[in-house]
Design an enzyme around this catalytic site. Structure first.
Site, mmCIF file in Angstrom:
data_model
loop_
_atom_site.group_PDB
_atom_site.id
_atom_site.type_symbol
_atom_site.label_atom_id
_atom_site.label_comp_id
_atom_site.label_asym_id
_atom_site.label_seq_id
_atom_site.Cartn_x
_atom_site.Cartn_y
_atom_site.Cartn_z
ATOM 1 N N GLY A 208 0.856 -1.180 0.000
ATOM 2 C CA GLY A 208 0.000 0.000 0.000
ATOM 3 C C GLY A 208 0.896 1.236 0.000
ATOM 4 N N GLN B 29 -5.557 -8.860 -2.620
ATOM 5 C CA GLN B 29 -5.610 -7.908 -1.506
ATOM 6 C C GLN B 29 -7.046 -7.465 -1.194
ATOM 7 O OE1 GLN B 29 -3.653 -7.552 -4.237
ATOM 8 N NE2 GLN B 29 -1.724 -6.540 -3.777
ATOM 9 N N ASN C 127 -2.883 2.816 -10.427
ATOM 10 C CA ASN C 127 -3.337 2.046 -9.253
ATOM 11 C C ASN C 127 -3.259 0.565 -9.617
ATOM 12 O OD1 ASN C 127 -4.453 1.961 -6.554
ATOM 13 N ND2 ASN C 127 -6.379 1.295 -7.467
ATOM 14 N N LYS C 128 -3.632 -0.266 -8.692
ATOM 15 C CA LYS C 128 -3.566 -1.723 -8.851
ATOM 16 C C LYS C 128 -4.145 -2.177 -10.193
ATOM 17 C CE LYS C 128 -2.160 -4.049 -6.589
ATOM 18 N NZ LYS C 128 -0.859 -4.746 -6.575
ATOM 19 N N ASP D 136 -1.589 4.726 -6.446
ATOM 20 C CA ASP D 136 -0.167 4.563 -6.120
ATOM 21 C C ASP D 136 0.667 5.736 -6.623
ATOM 22 O OD1 ASP D 136 -1.350 1.664 -6.267
ATOM 23 O OD2 ASP D 136 0.410 1.637 -4.948
HETATM 24 O O1 MRU Z 1 0.637 -3.938 -4.534
HETATM 25 P P1 MRU Z 1 0.026 -3.191 -3.382
HETATM 26 O O2 MRU Z 1 -0.785 -4.071 -2.485
HETATM 27 O O3 MRU Z 1 1.048 -2.359 -2.649
HETATM 28 O O4 MRU Z 1 -0.977 -2.193 -4.101
HETATM 29 C C1 MRU Z 1 -1.768 -1.327 -3.338
HETATM 30 C C2 MRU Z 1 -2.707 -0.530 -4.143
HETATM 31 O O5 MRU Z 1 -2.723 -0.567 -5.352
HETATM 32 C C3 MRU Z 1 -3.570 0.440 -3.394
HETATM 33 O O6 MRU Z 1 -4.809 0.578 -4.000
HETATM 34 C C4 MRU Z 1 -2.868 1.800 -3.379
HETATM 35 O O7 MRU Z 1 -1.565 1.658 -2.906
HETATM 36 C C5 MRU Z 1 -3.571 2.773 -2.550
HETATM 37 S S1 MRU Z 1 -3.325 2.435 -0.827
HETATM 38 C C6 MRU Z 1 -4.013 3.653 0.076
#
Ligand code: MRU
Length: 377
Positions: free
Chosen positions: A67, A214, A265-266, A255
């Protein structure tokens, strides 16, 4: 329900985030931190002590912590830990580079590392480590306050949407942009937590978020912990759900956001934005200001993390005895791509929810942060 974690009160408590868990704590005055190993959730609460910069780097790389805001905070403490051992210029630069290399996409990590480095670089060597710990503490406390402010602005937006129709407000989210991804409250979840607390009827659609799941493992757990009604769905069902009229609003995290409002983002966020546009569903992104990369004109320049094919070709779960087990999904030797993030063009985004309010477009975003948008930040 998992047992509440015992932890030193943090800034999260001071503005009312009463979650029974903390992704990150620094016991008062300690020169180490404790993190929840998110790989074990939702099956077990495992706390891991981090007492060196190398351990911080491993925790980020192996995704014990993940995150965008949280990896920034853990990176900041990692730099403080490095300076505890050696506060010279060489170690400062080495640790900054090593921590920065752990995950490339979320800009919060670089932002937090730069902030700690800049806070200590001009100080005498003997004062650097303590100053770094103070700066990392400040980053965490600010993250909680930022997320709470996002929650307040997002709550106003949710109230407005809820007022337009009867029944629970149906919100779709993706991945985990919750308290687990931050130092408290979460970004996309903060408005949901506040809305639920004031009694607004809600139903949250949680996309499972392949391959690391996640959504299913972390967001569903956080919503369960707070008693918020939710349903997990397979990533590929988001279009159908929107087409059936089962979604009032999509709210995701980010991100990295470029100056023109493109949102990284993801992986799978872009597909949701396309489906939302086609079905007239408003699409909002929760964006704390450290997630905005003012140096990037558009999302084209954002480095997209490419992860191991194993994450796609195997699935990790628990057997009937509670043992962690990895199961193969595809024939041996199958190739797989595993892009962790995608970029959603600004034209598909109806608004960026920041700690200073809702920005409808890039111009509004720059006007909201004049001190950073003009290149000084
Ligand atoms: O790969 P991750 O679990 O670090 O990805 C997280 C995400 O994509 C979240 O949506 C993003 O970091 C926002 S967290 C407030």
């Amino acid at each position: 329900m998992p047992a509440a974690l015992s932890s030193t009160p943090t800034a999260a408590d001071t503005i009312g985030d009463r979650a029974s868990y903390r992704a990150l704590t620094r016991p008062r005055g300690a020169h180490h931190i404790e993190v929840l190993d998110q790989r074990a959730l939702p099956h077990a609460i495992v706390k891991t002590k981090i007492a060196s910069a190398d351990a911080a780097a491993i925790a980020i790389r192996k995704m014990l912590v993940r995150g965008a805001p949280l990896i920034g905070a853990v990176g900041a403490y990692g730099l403080a830990l490095a300076l505890d051992r050696d506060a010279g210029d060489h170690e400062l630069a080495r640790a900054h580079t090593a921590l920065d290399a752990t995950r490339p996409t979320a800009v919060n990590l670089r932002w937090a590392l730069d902030r700690v480095r800049d806070a200590v670089a001009a100080l005498p060597i003997a004062e650097r480590a303590e100053a770094a710990w103070r700066e990392a503490d400040a980053i965490c406390a600010e993250d909680v306050a930022i997320n709470h402010a996002i929650g307040v602005h997002g709550l106003a937006m949710l109230r407005e949407l809820a007022g337009r129709r009867p029944g629970p407000l149906k919100v779709m989210t993706h991945c985990n942009a919750g308290a687990l991804a931050t130092c408290g409250w979460g970004t996309a979840t903060a408005p949901l937590f506040l809305a639920h607390a004031e009694g607004m009827p809600l139903h949250v659609w949680v996309s499972e978020t392949r391959p690391r799941l996640q959504g299913a493992s972390l967001t569903a757990w956080e919503l369960h912990e707070r008693g918020i009604p939710h349903t997990v769905f397979v990533d590929s069902a988001s279009g159908l759900l929107m087409r059936r009229g089962d979604v009032d609003v999509v709210l995701v995290g980010a991100d990295r956001v470029a100056r023109n409002g493109d949102v990284c983002n993801k992986i799978g966020t872009y597909d949701k934005a396309l489906a939302a546009k086609d079905n007239g569903v408003p699409f909002y992104v929760a964006v704390p200001s450290p997630t905005i990369d003012w140096a990037l004109g558009s999302g084209e320049g954002i480095p997209i993390e490419s992860r191991s094919a194993d994450e796609v070709l195997t699935v990790l779960g628990r057997d009937h005895y509670g043992h962690a087990t990895s199961v193969a999904l595809a024939p041996e030797g199958t190739r797989a791509v595993n892009f962790a993030f995608d970029v959603t063009p600004a034209r598909l985004v109806d608004g960026l929810l920041t700690e200073r309010g809702l920005a409808r477009d890039a111009q509004a975003l720059s006007a909201m942060f004049p001190e950073r948008a003009d290149g000084r930040g």
